[in-house]
Design an enzyme around this catalytic site. Structure first.
Site, mmCIF file in Angstrom:
data_model
loop_
_atom_site.group_PDB
_atom_site.id
_atom_site.type_symbol
_atom_site.label_atom_id
_atom_site.label_comp_id
_atom_site.label_asym_id
_atom_site.label_seq_id
_atom_site.Cartn_x
_atom_site.Cartn_y
_atom_site.Cartn_z
ATOM 1 N N GLU A 286 0.833 -1.212 0.000
ATOM 2 C CA GLU A 286 0.000 0.000 0.000
ATOM 3 C C GLU A 286 0.866 1.259 0.000
ATOM 4 O O GLU A 286 0.796 2.070 0.927
ATOM 5 C CB GLU A 286 -0.894 0.001 1.251
ATOM 6 C CG GLU A 286 -1.780 -1.222 1.413
ATOM 7 C CD GLU A 286 -2.399 -1.311 2.820
ATOM 8 O OE1 GLU A 286 -2.018 -0.550 3.715
ATOM 9 O OE2 GLU A 286 -3.278 -2.175 2.998
ATOM 10 N N PRO A 287 1.705 1.427 -1.007
ATOM 11 C CA PRO A 287 2.585 2.596 -0.988
ATOM 12 C C PRO A 287 1.832 3.882 -1.314
ATOM 13 O O PRO A 287 0.967 3.903 -2.191
ATOM 14 C CB PRO A 287 3.592 2.288 -2.096
ATOM 15 C CG PRO A 287 2.829 1.437 -3.062
ATOM 16 C CD PRO A 287 1.851 0.639 -2.239
ATOM 17 N N GLY A 288 2.134 4.935 -0.583
ATOM 18 C CA GLY A 288 1.599 6.251 -0.903
ATOM 19 C C GLY A 288 2.769 7.158 -1.251
ATOM 20 O O GLY A 288 3.041 7.455 -2.409
ATOM 21 N N ARG A 289 3.485 7.539 -0.206
ATOM 22 C CA ARG A 289 4.610 8.455 -0.330
ATOM 23 C C ARG A 289 5.620 8.034 -1.413
ATOM 24 O O ARG A 289 6.069 8.864 -2.192
ATOM 25 C CB ARG A 289 5.332 8.501 1.014
ATOM 26 C CG ARG A 289 6.445 9.514 1.126
ATOM 27 C CD ARG A 289 7.200 9.304 2.432
ATOM 28 N NE ARG A 289 6.333 9.131 3.568
ATOM 29 C CZ ARG A 289 5.874 10.133 4.313
ATOM 30 N NH1 ARG A 289 6.233 11.366 4.044
ATOM 31 N NH2 ARG A 289 5.069 9.903 5.326
ATOM 32 N N TYR A 329 5.155 17.240 11.337
ATOM 33 C CA TYR A 329 6.075 16.107 11.496
ATOM 34 C C TYR A 329 7.527 16.556 11.607
ATOM 35 O O TYR A 329 8.425 15.724 11.490
ATOM 36 C CB TYR A 329 6.020 15.195 10.264
ATOM 37 C CG TYR A 329 4.710 14.552 9.955
ATOM 38 C CD1 TYR A 329 4.164 13.593 10.811
ATOM 39 C CD2 TYR A 329 4.039 14.852 8.780
ATOM 40 C CE1 TYR A 329 2.972 12.971 10.489
ATOM 41 C CE2 TYR A 329 2.841 14.220 8.458
ATOM 42 C CZ TYR A 329 2.314 13.286 9.312
ATOM 43 O OH TYR A 329 1.146 12.658 8.993
ATOM 44 N N CYS A 355 -1.064 33.079 11.083
ATOM 45 C CA CYS A 355 -0.834 33.620 12.420
ATOM 46 C C CYS A 355 -0.555 32.505 13.410
ATOM 47 O O CYS A 355 -1.377 32.203 14.286
ATOM 48 C CB CYS A 355 -2.039 34.439 12.855
ATOM 49 S SG CYS A 355 -2.385 35.735 11.676
HETATM 50 C C1 LIG Z 1 -0.842 5.908 5.443
HETATM 51 C C2 LIG Z 1 -1.013 4.489 5.118
HETATM 52 C C3 LIG Z 1 -0.378 3.930 4.003
HETATM 53 C C4 LIG Z 1 0.566 4.704 3.121
HETATM 54 O O1 LIG Z 1 1.743 5.021 3.800
HETATM 55 P P1 LIG Z 1 2.983 5.621 2.987
HETATM 56 O O2 LIG Z 1 3.993 5.860 4.048
HETATM 57 O O3 LIG Z 1 2.524 6.848 2.333
HETATM 58 O O4 LIG Z 1 3.420 4.587 2.016
HETATM 59 C C5 LIG Z 1 -0.628 2.621 3.699
HETATM 60 N N1 LIG Z 1 -1.470 1.858 4.474
HETATM 61 C C6 LIG Z 1 -2.074 2.354 5.562
HETATM 62 C C7 LIG Z 1 -2.971 1.487 6.354
HETATM 63 C C8 LIG Z 1 -1.871 3.683 5.923
HETATM 64 O O5 LIG Z 1 -2.476 4.166 7.005
#
Ligand SMILES: *Cc1c(COP(=O)(O)O)cnc(C)c1O
Length: 432
Positions: A286-289, A329, A355
């Site tokens: 589940e990659p996002g970043r 962060y 502000c």
């Molecule tokens: C936030 C999240 C991700 C994505 O995380 P990244 O660090 O962006 O890869 C994947 N799975 C779950 C359950 C998350 O909460």
């Protein structure tokens, strides 16, 4: 100059200075600002595609699903790009499912994570027919069973287990896999709860899941978490269950600073692929970043410069409402001039107009000295940038643009003053 390192195939950047101007792929940043103003989020689509392909290649030896974490950046143009690449989606709300489906991501490639799914959200996801719910508590399991039974259907589930793995080096708020985090189900209780799940009406055990944190720069925590999950898989098989996937969550880290290294994909694959191959399971990630972070740029104009308390301040037109990571962060983002002049560097705080003392993009940063009216680019903001932005201080949210080679397209228009009050329009302010 560019000393960041990841996998060799990821080392190039879509943001280079050509003819004195920072470009995004083949479009000058000045041109983007001329058309759409500042603050402006810009995403390089070819960078996203390149990163997706690299991950895809690394995981190729096992059946796998790359479920893009929508929360990192839910813009429809980004989701459409993911859909074109064949990605699934990891969602944490009904709203994210709505976006993923609008972008054409098939329901059977969607996993639903999150600690607080409502009955309404569960029902909506069942109706779509998603691949799996990543269940975070026993209470949620019962809720899913109830809703599925009432709908006369079966819910595919995995339990999100908490493997008690510490991902060091990341900010405290980005860690999720230690025993005291609010996320997941204690791995020591997981087998029992799985046994209950297997007997519950409306529930089909389909996999095991974890997500140990974000911005993880070392493969070791992934490897340890996977070992623990696979031990659990053995237990489940002994108990007569037939899980078909293991979901390792997201968290693959990327370089933010100039001298940082991201996770090397080959090491990541070496750490997880052989073990999974032996089990015959499908790997879900589940990659996002990792997919979108390095593809994003935030363009901002310097409004003023000033000195105070022995410090130099650069006051930009982008603030913490546009980019929260530095204050939330302690996130580091490289900042570069859009049209470098070769002036002497100066140590400055780059701050926004909000502000709040916490409103900064960078502190004590050595930056080529800048003047009012000049443009700066904040790097590596494709993930958790716009997605976490707000209208705090009643600042309309920035516009978002996608660049594909030489072509730039508006992906979300800048919000207007009317947008800011649109949801309150029933209040007849002027008749009072
Ligand atoms: C936030 C999240 C991700 C994505 O995380 P990244 O660090 O962006 O890869 C994947 N799975 C779950 C359950 C998350 O909460």
């Amino acid at each position: 100059m560019q000393t960041t390192s990841e996998s060799p195939q990821l080392s190039s950047t879509p943001f280079e200075v050509r003819d004195g101007v920072l470009h995004c792929e083949d479009v000058p940043a000045t041109e983007l600002v001329r058309r759409w103003g500042t603050p402006l989020y810009v995403y390089a689509l070819n960078e996203i595609r390149k990163r997706y392909r690299a991950l895809e290649e690394a995981l190729a030896p096992v059946p796998h699903l790359i479920a893009y974490a929508v929360k990192a950046n839910g813009n429809l143009a980004i989701l459409r790009t993911m859909q074109e690449m064949g990605a699934g989606a990891d969602i944490v709300s009904h709203g994210e499912m709505h976006r993923a489906r609008l972008a054409g991501i098939p329901a059977d490639r969607i996993v639903f994570s999150g600690v607080g799914k409502t009955v309404h959200e569960i029902g909506a996801a069942l109706k779509e027919g998603i691949y799996a719910f990543n269940v975070e508590s026993e209470g949620e399991l019962h809720a899913i069973s109830d809703v599925a039974t009432a709908m006369g259907t079966t819910a595919n589930v995995a339990l999100r287990v908490n493997p008690d793995v510490h991902a060091s080096g990341t900010h405290e708020y980005m860690r999720t896999g230690h025993a005291t985090a609010k996320f997941g189900i204690d791995i020591n209780r997981a087998r029992d709860i799985y046994r209950k799940a297997a007997r519950m009406q409306g529930i089909r055990v389909r996999g095991v899941d974890t997500h140990i944190g974000s911005q993880i720069l070392d493969v070791k925590p992934f490897q340890t978490a996977l070992e623990r999950l696979l031990t659990l898989v053995d237990d489940l098989r002994s108990d007569g269950m037939e899980p078909e996937f293991v979901d390792l969550g997201g968290g693959i880290g990327i370089p933010y600073g100039e001298d940082e290294s991201g996770i090397d994909l080959r090491s990541f694959a070496d750490a997880v692929v052989p073990a999974i191959r032996e089990t015959g399971l499908r790997l879900v990630v589940e990659p996002g970043r990792f997919l979108v972070g390095p593809a994003g740029l935030l363009l901002t104009r310097v409004l003023y410069t000033k000195q105070g308390g022995g410090k130099d301040f650069v006051i930009a037109d982008a603030g913490m409402n546009d980019l929260m990571r530095p204050s939330h962060y302690a996130g580091y983002h490289e900042i570069v001039p859009v049209e470098p002049q070769g002036r002497e560097p100066l140590e400055v705080d780059v701050v926004g107009p909000i502000c709040e003392t916490g409103d900064f993009l960078a502190r004590a940063r050595r930056l080529e000295s800048t003047k009012a009216g000049e443009l700066l680019a904040v790097k590596t903001v494709g993930a958790y940038g716009f997605a976490m932005s707000s209208v705090y201080n009643q600042r309309p949210r920035a516009a978002e643009v996608v660049v594909d080679g030489g072509e730039a397209t508006l992906a979300r228009r800048r919000e207007t003053l009317d947008d800011l009050v649109a949801a309150e329009s029933e209040v007849e302010l002027l008749d009072g």
